[in-house]
Design a protein around this motif. Structure first.
Motif, mmCIF file in Angstrom:
data_model
loop_
_atom_site.group_PDB
_atom_site.id
_atom_site.type_symbol
_atom_site.label_atom_id
_atom_site.label_comp_id
_atom_site.label_asym_id
_atom_site.label_seq_id
_atom_site.Cartn_x
_atom_site.Cartn_y
_atom_site.Cartn_z
ATOM 1 N N GLY A 44 5.436 38.822 -2.620
ATOM 2 C CA GLY A 44 5.374 39.808 -3.127
ATOM 3 C C GLY A 44 4.268 39.337 -4.483
ATOM 4 N N ASN A 45 3.782 40.800 -5.447
ATOM 5 C CA ASN A 45 3.262 40.274 -6.602
ATOM 6 C C ASN A 45 4.250 39.164 -7.275
ATOM 7 O OD1 ASN A 45 2.164 41.231 -9.452
ATOM 8 N ND2 ASN A 45 0.832 40.546 -8.396
ATOM 9 N N ILE A 46 3.021 38.301 -8.072
ATOM 10 C CA ILE A 46 3.706 36.982 -8.731
ATOM 11 C C ILE A 46 3.366 37.331 -10.171
ATOM 12 C CG2 ILE A 46 3.655 34.829 -9.209
ATOM 13 C CD1 ILE A 46 4.244 35.574 -6.519
ATOM 14 N N CYS A 47 2.329 38.216 -10.646
ATOM 15 C CA CYS A 47 2.093 38.270 -12.119
ATOM 16 C C CYS A 47 0.806 39.433 -12.200
ATOM 17 C CB CYS A 47 2.068 37.536 -12.884
ATOM 18 S SG CYS A 47 1.042 35.479 -12.520
ATOM 19 N N PRO A 48 0.802 40.783 -12.416
ATOM 20 C CA PRO A 48 -0.608 41.120 -13.047
ATOM 21 C C PRO A 48 -0.602 41.098 -15.117
ATOM 22 C CG PRO A 48 1.209 42.585 -13.370
ATOM 23 C CD PRO A 48 1.850 41.221 -13.574
ATOM 24 N N VAL A 49 -1.610 41.211 -14.852
ATOM 25 C CA VAL A 49 -2.506 41.596 -16.306
ATOM 26 C C VAL A 49 -3.786 42.396 -16.128
ATOM 27 C CG1 VAL A 49 -2.784 39.290 -17.533
ATOM 28 C CG2 VAL A 49 -4.873 40.270 -16.017
ATOM 29 N N THR A 50 -3.512 43.565 -17.061
ATOM 30 C CA THR A 50 -4.599 44.720 -17.142
ATOM 31 C C THR A 50 -5.676 44.865 -18.366
ATOM 32 O OG1 THR A 50 -2.866 46.185 -16.509
ATOM 33 C CG2 THR A 50 -4.593 46.853 -17.568
ATOM 34 N N ALA A 84 6.177 28.367 -2.000
ATOM 35 C CA ALA A 84 6.422 30.050 -1.654
ATOM 36 C C ALA A 84 5.489 30.814 -2.524
ATOM 37 C CB ALA A 84 7.773 30.357 -1.718
ATOM 38 N N LEU A 85 5.347 30.781 -3.590
ATOM 39 C CA LEU A 85 4.673 31.231 -4.906
ATOM 40 C C LEU A 85 3.200 31.866 -4.064
ATOM 41 C CD1 LEU A 85 6.384 30.095 -8.381
ATOM 42 C CD2 LEU A 85 6.777 32.154 -7.173
ATOM 43 N N GLN A 86 2.660 30.276 -3.412
ATOM 44 C CA GLN A 86 0.959 30.560 -3.170
ATOM 45 C C GLN A 86 0.833 31.641 -2.627
ATOM 46 O OE1 GLN A 86 -0.343 27.744 -0.922
ATOM 47 N NE2 GLN A 86 1.545 27.339 0.114
ATOM 48 N N HIS A 87 1.810 32.230 -1.564
ATOM 49 C CA HIS A 87 1.368 33.525 -0.811
ATOM 50 C C HIS A 87 1.557 34.427 -1.749
ATOM 51 C CE1 HIS A 87 1.987 30.729 2.668
ATOM 52 N NE2 HIS A 87 3.315 29.969 1.952
ATOM 53 N N GLY A 88 1.971 34.743 -3.485
ATOM 54 C CA GLY A 88 2.173 36.548 -3.443
ATOM 55 C C GLY A 88 0.669 36.547 -3.870
ATOM 56 N N THR A 89 0.762 37.370 -4.214
ATOM 57 C CA THR A 89 -0.761 37.825 -5.206
ATOM 58 C C THR A 89 -0.781 37.903 -6.519
ATOM 59 O OG1 THR A 89 -0.190 40.129 -5.905
ATOM 60 C CG2 THR A 89 -1.358 39.775 -3.336
ATOM 61 N N ILE A 90 -1.797 37.546 -6.865
ATOM 62 C CA ILE A 90 -2.384 37.465 -8.472
ATOM 63 C C ILE A 90 -3.090 38.475 -9.131
ATOM 64 C CG2 ILE A 90 -1.231 35.204 -9.322
ATOM 65 C CD1 ILE A 90 -3.555 34.212 -9.702
ATOM 66 N N VAL A 91 -2.659 39.647 -9.686
ATOM 67 C CA VAL A 91 -3.530 40.538 -9.706
ATOM 68 C C VAL A 91 -4.275 41.179 -10.672
ATOM 69 C CG1 VAL A 91 -2.385 41.791 -7.515
ATOM 70 C CG2 VAL A 91 -2.056 42.421 -9.723
ATOM 71 N N ILE A 92 -5.624 41.573 -10.977
ATOM 72 C CA ILE A 92 -6.455 42.533 -11.935
ATOM 73 C C ILE A 92 -6.047 43.436 -12.254
ATOM 74 C CG2 ILE A 92 -8.583 42.121 -13.191
ATOM 75 C CD1 ILE A 92 -8.790 39.570 -12.082
ATOM 76 N N PHE A 128 -13.465 34.355 -6.853
ATOM 77 C CA PHE A 128 -12.065 33.646 -7.207
ATOM 78 C C PHE A 128 -11.020 32.991 -5.727
ATOM 79 C CE2 PHE A 128 -11.875 36.491 -11.697
ATOM 80 C CZ PHE A 128 -13.077 35.632 -11.887
ATOM 81 N N LYS A 129 -10.767 34.551 -5.002
ATOM 82 C CA LYS A 129 -9.624 33.481 -4.305
ATOM 83 C C LYS A 129 -10.204 32.477 -2.893
ATOM 84 C CE LYS A 129 -7.364 36.572 -0.205
ATOM 85 N NZ LYS A 129 -7.112 37.737 0.610
ATOM 86 N N LYS A 130 -11.474 33.020 -3.083
ATOM 87 C CA LYS A 130 -11.928 31.535 -2.070
ATOM 88 C C LYS A 130 -11.824 30.567 -3.163
ATOM 89 C CE LYS A 130 -15.263 33.702 1.268
ATOM 90 N NZ LYS A 130 -16.688 34.215 1.220
ATOM 91 N N GLU A 131 -12.030 30.435 -4.328
ATOM 92 C CA GLU A 131 -12.366 29.196 -5.652
ATOM 93 C C GLU A 131 -11.158 28.465 -5.393
ATOM 94 O OE1 GLU A 131 -14.549 30.741 -8.688
ATOM 95 O OE2 GLU A 131 -14.689 27.862 -9.346
ATOM 96 N N TYR A 132 -9.459 29.430 -5.680
ATOM 97 C CA TYR A 132 -9.222 28.994 -6.071
ATOM 98 C C TYR A 132 -8.207 28.812 -5.221
ATOM 99 C CZ TYR A 132 -10.536 29.143 -11.341
ATOM 100 O OH TYR A 132 -11.975 28.809 -11.738
ATOM 101 N N HIS A 133 -8.105 29.371 -4.267
ATOM 102 C CA HIS A 133 -7.288 29.865 -3.176
ATOM 103 C C HIS A 133 -5.972 29.509 -3.312
ATOM 104 C CE1 HIS A 133 -7.494 28.602 1.396
ATOM 105 N NE2 HIS A 133 -9.119 28.360 1.163
ATOM 106 N N LEU A 134 -6.123 31.202 -4.190
ATOM 107 C CA LEU A 134 -5.111 32.030 -4.110
ATOM 108 C C LEU A 134 -4.944 33.450 -4.208
ATOM 109 C CD1 LEU A 134 -3.896 30.578 -7.778
ATOM 110 C CD2 LEU A 134 -2.520 30.362 -5.849
#
Ligand code: ZN
Length: 671
Positions: free
Chosen positions: A371-377, A449-457, A497-503
């Motif tokens: 799922g989504n872990i946390c968003p910011v806007t 487990a949390l590493q499979h989730g998304t963190i989104v802008i 960011f996805k590549k660099e932080y592996h998230l």
């Protein structure tokens, strides 16, 4: 000051001042808490929360405290400043301090097959479709208590196949016993559960079994229908989170071509069309999402085309289902043989994109257990005003400021993500003990487990931003050109960011249900009323075309489809239609097909769905019911992706104002 020790006097004045600040702070704080406890200024921040209820008042009052603690005592100064200055908004701040996460697609296949543990007991695997549907409601509720956002089923028609088979087998055996000669039974004939299914002619060759088959089919269809009715009722009545809100539930379906799966989809749509309760009201939950898929349900002759037609009928009357595009280019790499990888979404729009941390042998497009872990806007109009105040070219200034903000957003997300990862698994036992969020290895902590989730802008107000920058929005070519440049920057940075932080960083076209209003208010306090920018009570949702534009539905799709490809973490496109579509399913099909062919990932249709609370008449009702003249009317409208109760009482002022500005696109059909 005139004494011998002015330094002491000065210190005393400073001390008095500090005391006063602290006292005022305490006053404000207590006032804010009391306001929530007494529900004296209800804002409808979230249309699904009853802020007047006991549970709602307690929750809102607690929120005042947890928000303040998170802001003042937990997060970095950068995060706090960006949030308070209306630049980068931190969602669900009240859940920040406890460190819970946002949302989850639940792996129902596993949970129903294996059973699960709860605090007081354990639950056996489901033995029939009736039980399975009850457990789905229970699991939805349990999981919604472990997080702050929504829960979804990604392919519920496939999920139900084994349980419909179990029910069918039971009914068939009953039929043999009671309908036939009383002596025949399945065991005597050597028939085992695996042989008995809705398909095939397994019963041929046995005398008189045909009747038992017919009986079993009849009983199974009835059971499925009842089970689905029960599911809808449960999801609209089982209040969660101290009794102040229903879980945000979404179910995706429509691709299973097995007779059992088809039976389930049909029942979901029939019950949706029938409506709930005494007056057959439109069901608010679950958010139904029909998964459109080529060669499966799109064209006449496809095995599930009849179900697509039924879905369209339901949409025209009940707003649901929405439409997910399984063929969406952004979900490339999915496995046609594994419905867990089909494109599915949360009702609000959140999507699980490809998982950079997928375990060996697992398709990265797998949705379940993530799922989504946390968003910011990012509130882009604020950044545009900053660009305007600087010397030099406003657009170039903006691109630099936006890039900095995207980097800030990254830091803010990582900060919160690490905080969430530092929590103990015992905070969400149901989720971790039962592998509801998948991939938890106790020796590695919950990060596994949390590493499979998304963190989104996320983003808010592209249209207003373009107005500030160049005086037009993206309905004009030069607006669109700049819009693409802006979205490309979001996409490029998130990929890096996805590549660099592996998230799993992603671009998110934020729902901003409450934010569209609160961000606008703050903006106006600072910059005043500006035409086409801050002259309404809301900012336009993400990259949407402003609701007041007169366009055909096709034009709206043409414009937004040019931008949906930049988002991999969720977006929605919708069009406003009038009640005439109820009588014209072909027109509706043409519009949904057009959206799918334009590669729109998630599409919804807004039609007026008002219910007279006196006689039950549904349709577009202005002031009085055309049937009985009653003025007691429920006006149902879509908030973000979900529906809610009467928008005039459940929406915040900004969203109410937005509804009033919505222009129907049907009137422009001929253009
Ligand atoms: Zn009426």
């Amino acid at each position: 000051m005139r004494s011998e020790r002015p330094d002491v006097a000065r210190a005393y004045i400073r001390y008095r001042y500090k005391k006063e600040v602290a006292r005022n702070f305490e006053h404000d704080f207590i006032d804010a808490v009391v306001e929530k406890l007494e529900a004296s200024d209800v804002q409808n921040q979230n249309a699904n929360i009853d802020e007047h209820s006991f549970g709602g008042r307690t929750g809102e009052a607690t929120g005042v405290m947890t928000k303040r603690l998170a802001l003042d005592h937990l997060m970095s100064e950068k995060s706090r400043e960006n949030h308070l200055n209306n630049r980068i908004y931190i969602h669900d701040l009240d859940a920040y301090y406890v460190g819970s996460h946002n949302c989850l697609s639940i792996p129902f296949d596993d949970l129903l097959a294996k059973g699960f543990n709860t605090r007081q007991t354990d639950v056996r695997p489901a033995g029939s479709v009736n039980t399975a549907c009850q457990l789905v409601a229970v699991i939805f509720q349990l999981q919604s208590l472990q997080q702050f956002g929504g829960v979804s089923a990604t392919h519920i028609d496939w999920t139900m196949v084994p349980y419909i088979r179990k029910s069918f087998y039971k009914h068939f055996c009953d039929g043999m016993k009671y309908i036939e000669d009383g002596n025949t039974n399945c065991a005597a004939l050597g028939l085992e559960p695996k042989d008995i299914s809705i398909v095939g002619d397994f019963y041929k060759g046995f005398s008189n079994c045909e009747k038992a088959y017919e009986y079993a089919m009849d009983m199974t269809e009835k059971e499925v229908h009842q089970a689905v009715e029960g599911l809808y009722h449960n999801l609209n009545t089982l209040q969660s989170r101290s009794g102040n809100q229903l879980p945000f539930t979404s179910i995706n379906y429509g691709t299973c071509t097995l007779p059992e799966g088809r039976m389930f989809t049909k029942a979901l749509l029939e019950v949706s069309i029938e409506g709930l309760g005494r007056l057959h009201k439109t069901s608010i939950f679950p958010c139904g999402i029909f998964q459109c898929m080529k060669d499966v349900n799109r064209e006449p002759g496809d095995p599930n085309y009849d179900l697509y037609r039924l879905a369209l009928e339901s949409t025209s009357r009940r707003l649901y289902p929405n439409y997910a595009n399984v063929d969406w280019s952004g979900n490339a790499g999915y496995d046609r043989n594994n419905p867990e990888t089909y494109f599915s979404t949360m009702g609000c729009r959140t999507v699980n994109g490809a998982d950079i941390n997928a375990e060996p042998g697992v398709n990265p497009q797998t949705k379940d257990g993530r799922g989504n872990i946390c968003p910011v806007t990012i509130i882009m109009p604020t950044l545009a005003m900053e660009a305007k105040e600087k010397e030099g070219n406003i657009v170039e200034n903006f691109m630099i400021i936006l890039d900095e903000a995207i980097h800030d957003a990254r830091d803010m997300l990582i900060e919160r993500y690490n905080w969430i990862c530092s929590q103990d698994a015992s905070s969400a036992k149901f989720m971790y003990e039962n592998n509801v969020m998948r991939g938890y290895h106790p020796e590695q902590g919950i990060r596994s487990a949390l590493q499979h989730g998304t963190i989104v802008i996320g983003q808010l107000g592209l249209a207003e931003t373009l107005q500030i920058l160049i005086g037009c929005d993206h309905t004009e070519p030069r607006g669109m050109e700049l819009a693409k440049r802006i979205e490309a920057l979001f996409k490029q940075r998130c990929a890096e960011f996805k590549k660099e932080y592996h998230l799993n960083f992603g671009v998110y076209y934020t729902p901003a249900e409450n934010l569209c209003y609160t961000a606008l208010k703050k903006f106006r306090e600072k910059y005043g009323v500006m035409e086409n920018i801050s002259d309404k009570d809301f900012f336009t949702n993400s990259m949407h075309v402003p609701v007041w534009h007169k366009l055909s539905p096709f034009d709206k799709i043409d414009i937004e489809s040019q931008l949906t490809g930049y988002s991999n973490a969720g977006c929605i496109t919708y069009v406003e239609l009038d009640a005439s579509v109820v009588h014209n399913p072909d027109a509706l099909e043409q519009i949904v097909n057009y959206a799918m062919d334009k590669d729109i990932p998630y599409f919804a249709v807004n039609v007026p769905s008002d219910t007279c609370l006196s006689c039950g008449y549904t349709g577009e009702i202005n002031d009085k019911c055309p049937m009985c003249g009653s003025e007691k009317v429920q006006h149902l409208r879509r908030v973000t992706g979900y529906l809610t109760g009467d928008y005039k009482t459940a929406f915040n002022f900004g969203k109410q104002d937005e509804v009033h500005h919505r222009i129907k696109h049907t009137g422009q059909m001929e253009q």
